[in-house]
Design an enzyme around this catalytic site. Structure first.
Site, PDB file in Angstrom:
ATOM      1  N   ILE A  55       1.033  -1.402   0.026  1.00 45.98           N
ATOM      2  CA  ILE A  55       0.046   0.426   0.155  1.00 45.98           C
ATOM      3  C   ILE A  55       1.189   1.427   0.187  1.00 45.98           C
ATOM      4  CG2 ILE A  55       0.230   0.004   2.575  1.00 45.98           C
ATOM      5  CD1 ILE A  55      -2.828   1.313   2.466  1.00 45.98           C
ATOM      6  N   SER A  56       0.326   2.419  -0.981  1.00 45.03           N
ATOM      7  CA  SER A  56       1.299   3.242  -1.066  1.00 45.03           C
ATOM      8  C   SER A  56       1.708   4.195  -0.192  1.00 45.03           C
ATOM      9  CB  SER A  56       1.108   4.269  -2.417  1.00 45.03           C
ATOM     10  OG  SER A  56       1.441   3.346  -3.365  1.00 45.03           O
ATOM     11  N   ALA A  57       2.335   5.094   0.447  1.00 47.10           N
ATOM     12  CA  ALA A  57       2.709   5.922   1.639  1.00 47.10           C
ATOM     13  C   ALA A  57       1.802   7.406   0.968  1.00 47.10           C
ATOM     14  CB  ALA A  57       4.036   6.446   1.619  1.00 47.10           C
TER      15      ALA A  57
END
Length: 207
Positions: A55-57
């Site tokens: 999951i992206s920052a």
């Protein structure tokens, strides 16, 4: 914790618009991470999912949302659903007025994302598909914006073709041993291309 993170991203200039600020405050990131990472949900970093995905920052989610200039009524395609967090933030950024289509190549992730999206009440605004995102989603084109959350070696032509005139494509591209995030705008037969920043995404998988 979400408010503190959003305040930091706003001070840093990552969050520029009220729509994106409200979207990040509205979507509970802890509901899109694996249980063992819930306590880390509001750290500004990517977190592992499964099947090699992340999951992206939050800063990257905010940046990519800002780059498409979200507004009510937009039709958005996301390539690389992951857990569904980014698509849901986009849905909030367009005030749930419009549609976000998201396509994921890993079937287990597509199912996981769909469950998250339905559980949190976004089904109908966000629609999840299982498939190879390099080919886009032609039956729902043209799109006002396309966001790609995996790095490519070359920009897939079908994604450009599926933009409406004036539509925006945000995509990380592998270059010279690194990755650069690009913002492309379709202008008739021409495409305007601008480098935004260096990034680090998982490589796009082929179906």
């Amino acid at each position: 914790m979400a408010a503190r993170l959003v305040d930091e991203l706003t001070r840093e200039g990552v969050i520029k618009s009220e729509r994106v600020r409200k979207a990040l405050l509205s979507v509970p990131r802890e509901e899109f991470v694996l249980p063992e990472y819930r306590m880390m949900a509001y750290e500004d970093r990517p977190l592992p999912l499964f099947a090699g995905a992340t999951i992206s920052a939050p800063h990257m989610v905010a940046m990519m949302c800002e780059l498409i200039e979200p507004r009510p009524g937009m039709k958005i395609l996301e390539v690389g659903t992951g857990s569904g967090y980014h698509a849901t933030v986009c849905a909030e950024a367009i005030e749930r007025r419009g549609k976000v289509y998201t396509i994921e190549i890993v079937k287990e992730l597509a199912v996981y994302a769909a469950q998250n999206i339905e559980r949190l009440g976004y089904w109908g605004v966000v629609e999840v598909f299982h498939g190879d995102g390099r080919w886009g989603l032609g039956r729902h084109a043209p799109f006002d914006a396309i966001i790609v959350t995996a790095a490519v070696t070359t920009i897939p032509r079908p994604l450009v073709d599926q933009l409406r005139d004036g539509g925006v494509l945000v995509i990380p591209v592998e270059e010279d041993g690194g990755q650069v995030l690009y913002r492309l705008v379709k202008r008739g037969e021409k495409v305007e291309k601008r480098a935004v920043t260096y990034v680090l995404f998982v490589p796009m998988r082929e179906g």
